[in-house]
Design a protein around this motif. Structure first.
Motif, mmCIF file in Angstrom:
data_model
loop_
_atom_site.group_PDB
_atom_site.id
_atom_site.type_symbol
_atom_site.label_atom_id
_atom_site.label_comp_id
_atom_site.label_asym_id
_atom_site.label_seq_id
_atom_site.Cartn_x
_atom_site.Cartn_y
_atom_site.Cartn_z
ATOM 1 N N LEU A 109 -39.185 44.867 -79.887
ATOM 2 C CA LEU A 109 -39.577 46.212 -79.467
ATOM 3 C C LEU A 109 -39.488 47.193 -80.631
ATOM 4 O O LEU A 109 -38.556 47.160 -81.410
ATOM 5 C CB LEU A 109 -38.731 46.681 -78.288
ATOM 6 N N ASN A 110 -40.473 48.074 -80.692
ATOM 7 C CA ASN A 110 -40.608 48.974 -81.836
ATOM 8 C C ASN A 110 -39.551 50.062 -81.926
ATOM 9 O O ASN A 110 -39.442 50.717 -82.939
ATOM 10 C CB ASN A 110 -42.004 49.597 -81.845
ATOM 11 N N SER A 111 -38.741 50.238 -80.882
ATOM 12 C CA SER A 111 -37.670 51.241 -80.951
ATOM 13 C C SER A 111 -36.545 50.865 -79.989
ATOM 14 O O SER A 111 -36.757 50.162 -78.995
ATOM 15 C CB SER A 111 -38.193 52.634 -80.591
ATOM 16 N N TYR A 112 -35.368 51.347 -80.316
ATOM 17 C CA TYR A 112 -34.220 51.124 -79.444
ATOM 18 C C TYR A 112 -34.428 51.836 -78.112
ATOM 19 O O TYR A 112 -34.009 51.333 -77.063
ATOM 20 C CB TYR A 112 -32.932 51.602 -80.120
ATOM 21 N N GLU A 113 -35.114 52.970 -78.122
ATOM 22 C CA GLU A 113 -35.396 53.703 -76.878
ATOM 23 C C GLU A 113 -36.253 52.859 -75.943
ATOM 24 O O GLU A 113 -35.994 52.816 -74.732
ATOM 25 C CB GLU A 113 -36.089 55.043 -77.180
ATOM 26 N N GLU A 114 -37.259 52.167 -76.492
ATOM 27 C CA GLU A 114 -38.098 51.289 -75.665
ATOM 28 C C GLU A 114 -37.267 50.116 -75.139
ATOM 29 O O GLU A 114 -37.417 49.706 -73.986
ATOM 30 C CB GLU A 114 -39.307 50.793 -76.466
ATOM 31 N N PHE A 115 -36.387 49.582 -75.979
ATOM 32 C CA PHE A 115 -35.488 48.499 -75.576
ATOM 33 C C PHE A 115 -34.658 48.931 -74.363
ATOM 34 O O PHE A 115 -34.572 48.207 -73.366
ATOM 35 C CB PHE A 115 -34.576 48.151 -76.767
ATOM 36 N N GLU A 116 -34.079 50.099 -74.437
ATOM 37 C CA GLU A 116 -33.240 50.615 -73.352
ATOM 38 C C GLU A 116 -34.061 50.926 -72.097
ATOM 39 O O GLU A 116 -33.598 50.704 -70.980
ATOM 40 C CB GLU A 116 -32.486 51.867 -73.807
ATOM 41 N N ARG A 117 -35.255 51.441 -72.295
ATOM 42 C CA ARG A 117 -36.115 51.785 -71.156
ATOM 43 C C ARG A 117 -36.473 50.533 -70.350
ATOM 44 O O ARG A 117 -36.406 50.526 -69.122
ATOM 45 C CB ARG A 117 -37.372 52.480 -71.680
ATOM 46 N N ALA A 162 -33.355 49.053 -68.504
ATOM 47 C CA ALA A 162 -32.982 49.727 -67.253
ATOM 48 C C ALA A 162 -33.678 49.058 -66.059
ATOM 49 O O ALA A 162 -33.050 48.820 -65.014
ATOM 50 C CB ALA A 162 -33.324 51.219 -67.317
ATOM 51 N N SER A 163 -34.960 48.726 -66.206
ATOM 52 C CA SER A 163 -35.681 48.047 -65.113
ATOM 53 C C SER A 163 -35.217 46.607 -64.942
ATOM 54 O O SER A 163 -35.174 46.091 -63.818
ATOM 55 C CB SER A 163 -37.191 48.106 -65.347
ATOM 56 N N VAL A 164 -34.863 45.933 -66.041
ATOM 57 C CA VAL A 164 -34.344 44.564 -65.942
ATOM 58 C C VAL A 164 -33.028 44.574 -65.166
ATOM 59 O O VAL A 164 -32.787 43.726 -64.301
ATOM 60 C CB VAL A 164 -34.174 43.930 -67.343
ATOM 61 N N LYS A 165 -32.188 45.556 -65.439
ATOM 62 C CA LYS A 165 -30.919 45.677 -64.699
ATOM 63 C C LYS A 165 -31.179 45.964 -63.225
ATOM 64 O O LYS A 165 -30.477 45.439 -62.346
ATOM 65 C CB LYS A 165 -30.045 46.760 -65.314
ATOM 66 N N GLN A 166 -32.190 46.766 -62.938
ATOM 67 C CA GLN A 166 -32.555 47.043 -61.548
ATOM 68 C C GLN A 166 -32.996 45.754 -60.856
ATOM 69 O O GLN A 166 -32.588 45.470 -59.730
ATOM 70 C CB GLN A 166 -33.674 48.090 -61.493
ATOM 71 N N LEU A 167 -33.836 44.970 -61.533
ATOM 72 C CA LEU A 167 -34.282 43.685 -60.985
ATOM 73 C C LEU A 167 -33.080 42.780 -60.712
ATOM 74 O O LEU A 167 -32.983 42.175 -59.642
ATOM 75 C CB LEU A 167 -35.247 42.997 -61.954
ATOM 76 N N ALA A 168 -32.176 42.696 -61.670
ATOM 77 C CA ALA A 168 -30.986 41.845 -61.509
ATOM 78 C C ALA A 168 -30.156 42.294 -60.311
ATOM 79 O O ALA A 168 -29.681 41.463 -59.533
ATOM 80 C CB ALA A 168 -30.143 41.871 -62.786
ATOM 81 N N GLU A 169 -30.026 43.594 -60.144
ATOM 82 C CA GLU A 169 -29.261 44.115 -59.006
ATOM 83 C C GLU A 169 -29.963 43.793 -57.693
ATOM 84 O O GLU A 169 -29.333 43.338 -56.744
ATOM 85 C CB GLU A 169 -29.096 45.630 -59.162
ATOM 86 N N CYS A 173 -38.519 39.468 -70.804
ATOM 87 C CA CYS A 173 -38.983 40.501 -71.728
ATOM 88 C C CYS A 173 -39.035 41.860 -71.048
ATOM 89 O O CYS A 173 -38.838 42.887 -71.694
ATOM 90 C CB CYS A 173 -40.349 40.130 -72.287
ATOM 91 N N CYS A 174 -39.318 41.870 -69.759
ATOM 92 C CA CYS A 174 -39.381 43.126 -69.006
ATOM 93 C C CYS A 174 -39.359 42.790 -67.510
ATOM 94 O O CYS A 174 -39.717 41.692 -67.113
ATOM 95 C CB CYS A 174 -40.633 43.927 -69.359
ATOM 96 N N ALA A 175 -38.955 43.752 -66.718
ATOM 97 C CA ALA A 175 -38.860 43.526 -65.269
ATOM 98 C C ALA A 175 -40.213 43.257 -64.607
ATOM 99 O O ALA A 175 -40.292 42.402 -63.712
ATOM 100 C CB ALA A 175 -38.161 44.700 -64.597
ATOM 101 N N PRO A 176 -41.302 43.958 -65.008
ATOM 102 C CA PRO A 176 -42.580 43.661 -64.368
ATOM 103 C C PRO A 176 -43.006 42.199 -64.518
ATOM 104 O O PRO A 176 -43.561 41.619 -63.601
ATOM 105 C CB PRO A 176 -43.560 44.598 -65.071
ATOM 106 N N CYS A 177 -42.718 41.609 -65.670
ATOM 107 C CA CYS A 177 -43.028 40.185 -65.843
ATOM 108 C C CYS A 177 -42.018 39.318 -65.100
ATOM 109 O O CYS A 177 -42.350 38.241 -64.631
ATOM 110 C CB CYS A 177 -43.028 39.816 -67.330
ATOM 111 N N GLY A 178 -40.792 39.770 -64.985
ATOM 112 C CA GLY A 178 -39.719 38.947 -64.457
ATOM 113 C C GLY A 178 -39.646 38.788 -62.957
ATOM 114 O O GLY A 178 -39.149 37.772 -62.471
ATOM 115 N N GLY A 179 -40.125 39.768 -62.201
ATOM 116 C CA GLY A 179 -39.952 39.734 -60.748
ATOM 117 C C GLY A 179 -40.449 38.469 -60.082
ATOM 118 O O GLY A 179 -39.709 37.799 -59.348
#
Length: 179
Positions: free
Chosen positions: A34-42, A45-52, A6-12
């Motif tokens: 998520l209540n907006s596409y902007e929040e989805f993208e925000r 970005a952290s999930v992609k950072q975690l994956a990297e 759901c998000c990088a902070p939970c995923g690490g």
């Protein structure tokens, strides 16, 4: 192991735990609540950072808030941890199960102290390959918070839907004590 995230902070901490078990991890980011596409993208970005950082793959489930709203229709005024949340879990886990096919999958949702693992496990039991992993155990939440701080992940203070945002007073600051 397919790990619904759901998000990088939970995923690490969850990624770390699954890797400790000797399993390969593929992140499945499904967050149509998520209540907006902007929040989805925000959050993405952290999930992609975690994956990297973890050198693992991330697969993005397309944002479909309208379908999510239909899934929780009639339960918009339910309190957090009520029937709306169960329907939300079912929505995300069904999409994860469809992606996972015959592979095992679990979810980062169980790391949050605001989510009842028992309810998530009951929902997940609808799918044969769901693994009921309680990531809160063994200081999982603390470890996830630690990783989030070290990596500078964007951290929100509500689960993501407009109904939970309303319950937290409409304030979505980068709150490290949140979810």
């Amino acid at each position: 192991m397919i790990l619904h995230i759901c998000c990088a902070p939970c995923g690490g901490g969850c990624v770390e735990r699954v890797k400790e078990q000797g399993k390969n991890v593929v992140l499945f980011y499904s967050n149509s609540n998520l209540n907006s596409y902007e929040e989805f993208e925000r959050r993405l970005a952290s999930v992609k950072q975690l994956a990297e950082e973890q050198q693992i793959e991330v697969v993005v489930d397309p944002y479909d808030h309208e379908s999510w709203l239909k899934a929780v229709a009639g339960f918009e005024n339910e309190p957090e941890q009520g029937e709306r949340c169960k329907r939300c879990f079912r929505f995300s886990l069904s999409r994860t199960a469809a992606f996972a096919g015959s592979e095992e999958f679990c979810t980062t949702l169980t790391v949050s102290p605001r989510k009842k693992s028992k309810v998530i496990f009951e929902t997940g039991s609808e799918w044969e390959h769901f693994v009921p992993e309680d990531f809160k155990k063994r200081d999982g939440y603390r470890r996830s918070c630690e990783i989030a701080r070290q990596s500078g992940f964007y951290r929100q203070n509500y689960c993501g839907c407009e109904f939970s945002l309303r319950e937290c007073g409409g304030n979505n600051e980068n709150d490290l004590s949140g979810q």
